[in-house]
Scaffold this active site. Structure first.
Site, PDB file in Angstrom:
ATOM      1  N   GLU A 164      20.719  -7.944 -13.938  1.00 23.26           N
ATOM      2  CA  GLU A 164      20.877  -7.767 -12.554  1.00 23.26           C
ATOM      3  C   GLU A 164      22.347  -7.766 -12.168  1.00 23.26           C
ATOM      4  OE1 GLU A 164      17.793  -9.352 -10.387  1.00 23.26           O
ATOM      5  OE2 GLU A 164      16.275  -7.959 -11.236  1.00 23.26           O
ATOM      6  N   HIS A 176      15.960  -9.582  -2.165  1.00 26.59           N
ATOM      7  CA  HIS A 176      15.656  -9.648  -3.597  1.00 26.59           C
ATOM      8  C   HIS A 176      16.132 -10.807  -4.188  1.00 26.59           C
ATOM      9  CE1 HIS A 176      14.735  -8.541  -7.473  1.00 26.59           C
ATOM     10  NE2 HIS A 176      16.015  -8.698  -7.669  1.00 26.59           N
ATOM     11  N   LYS A 203      18.531  -6.719   2.166  1.00 29.89           N
ATOM     12  CA  LYS A 203      18.080  -5.367   2.069  1.00 29.89           C
ATOM     13  C   LYS A 203      18.382  -4.577   3.317  1.00 29.89           C
ATOM     14  CE  LYS A 203      14.325  -6.377  -1.379  1.00 29.89           C
ATOM     15  NZ  LYS A 203      12.992  -6.159  -1.801  1.00 29.89           N
ATOM     16  N   ASN A 208      11.511  -6.555   2.901  1.00 28.87           N
ATOM     17  CA  ASN A 208      10.998  -7.935   2.876  1.00 28.87           C
ATOM     18  C   ASN A 208      12.388  -8.819   2.851  1.00 28.87           C
ATOM     19  OD1 ASN A 208      11.581  -7.368   0.219  1.00 28.87           O
ATOM     20  ND2 ASN A 208       9.886  -8.453  -0.532  1.00 28.87           N
ATOM     21  N   TYR A 266      15.103  -0.749 -10.019  1.00 27.87           N
ATOM     22  CA  TYR A 266      13.777  -0.841  -9.973  1.00 27.87           C
ATOM     23  C   TYR A 266      12.899  -0.300 -11.157  1.00 27.87           C
ATOM     24  CZ  TYR A 266      14.031  -3.483  -5.466  1.00 27.87           C
ATOM     25  OH  TYR A 266      14.315  -4.581  -4.736  1.00 27.87           O
TER      26      TYR A 266
HETATM   27  P1  CMP Z   1      11.651  -7.248  -4.599  1.00 29.12           P
HETATM   28  O1  CMP Z   1      11.799  -8.740  -4.918  1.00 29.12           O
HETATM   29  O2  CMP Z   1      13.008  -6.410  -4.328  1.00 29.12           O
HETATM   30  O3  CMP Z   1      10.986  -6.568  -5.998  1.00 29.12           O
HETATM   31  C1  CMP Z   1      10.115  -5.528  -5.992  1.00 29.12           C
HETATM   32  C2  CMP Z   1       9.863  -4.912  -4.426  1.00 29.12           C
HETATM   33  O4  CMP Z   1       8.911  -3.953  -4.437  1.00 29.12           O
HETATM   34  C3  CMP Z   1       9.457  -6.388  -3.709  1.00 29.12           C
HETATM   35  O5  CMP Z   1      10.651  -7.120  -3.516  1.00 29.12           O
HETATM   36  C4  CMP Z   1       8.925  -5.414  -2.333  1.00 29.12           C
HETATM   37  O6  CMP Z   1      10.094  -5.302  -1.558  1.00 29.12           O
HETATM   38  C5  CMP Z   1       8.576  -4.140  -2.904  1.00 29.12           C
HETATM   39  N1  CMP Z   1       7.198  -3.816  -2.704  1.00 29.12           N
HETATM   40  C6  CMP Z   1       6.582  -2.980  -2.082  1.00 29.12           C
HETATM   41  N2  CMP Z   1       5.161  -2.919  -2.241  1.00 29.12           N
HETATM   42  C7  CMP Z   1       4.967  -4.063  -3.009  1.00 29.12           C
HETATM   43  C8  CMP Z   1       3.614  -4.478  -3.539  1.00 29.12           C
HETATM   44  N3  CMP Z   1       2.497  -3.991  -3.090  1.00 29.12           N
HETATM   45  N4  CMP Z   1       3.686  -5.439  -4.285  1.00 29.12           N
HETATM   46  C9  CMP Z   1       5.111  -6.003  -4.680  1.00 29.12           C
HETATM   47  N5  CMP Z   1       6.169  -5.647  -4.273  1.00 29.12           N
HETATM   48  C10 CMP Z   1       6.250  -4.563  -3.407  1.00 29.12           C
END
Ligand code: CMP
Length: 140
Positions: free
Chosen positions: A128, A117, A11, A114, A51
């Site tokens: 995906e 993904h 990311k 974070n 998403y």
């Molecule tokens: P990802 O695995 O990319 O899938 C959805 C993304 O939403 C997650 O990682 C986070 O980067 C983002 N995200 C932001 N806020 C939240 C939240 N409260 N709970 C879960 N995912 C979140």
């Protein structure tokens, strides 16, 4: 156990801090092979489509904006039990809950930023991978 494939995104928070190589080292040390990889800037349409499952969640708009805020690295990983293995290597979504040694524990800035993904099931991995890669770009 079967060799399978999963989809990964490094990311914008990680590319901004020049962590692509460090993330890839964690992936390879875990026995996963990067069989497709490209660095791109996502368009809002691409991020919103990717998403779409989170469309109703309060974080959806911010998440899509964040994913377009800088370069990302799209990847396909192959190995034994790759979907579950990569989820172990990534650690929990919220870095505060991630286990020591995981990518998110070591590199993530927040639950949104974070760093990576990874697909949550083999079925979603197929969807995906097909969303971002053509067959000729995957070299196993
Ligand atoms: P990802 O695995 O990319 O899938 C959805 C993304 O939403 C997650 O990682 C986070 O980067 C983002 N995200 C932001 N806020 C939240 C939240 N409260 N709970 C879960 N995912 C979140």
């Amino acid at each position: 156990m079967a060799v399978e494939r999963t989809f990964s995104i490094i990311k914008p928070d990680a590319t901004r801090r020049n962590l692509t190589g460090k993330v890839n080292a964690k992936i390879e040390e875990a026995g996963l092979r990067i069989i497709a990889q490209k660095r791109v800037r996502l368009t809002p349409i691409q991020a919103e489509g990717f998403y779409a499952v989170h469309r109703e969640r309060p974080f959806y708009k911010d998440l899509c904006a964040f994913m377009c805020s800088g370069p990302v690295v799209l990847q396909i990983l192959e190995g034994e039990n790759a979907v579950a293995r990569y989820r172990e290597v990534m650690g929990a979504t919220n870095p505060a809950n991630a286990a020591p040694g995981t990518i998110r524990k070591e590199f993530a800035e927040s639950i949104e930023a974070n760093s990576v993904h990874g697909s949550d099931s083999a079925e979603n991995a197929e969807t995906e991978m097909a969303y971002f890669f053509e067959d000729r770009e995957i070299v196993g």
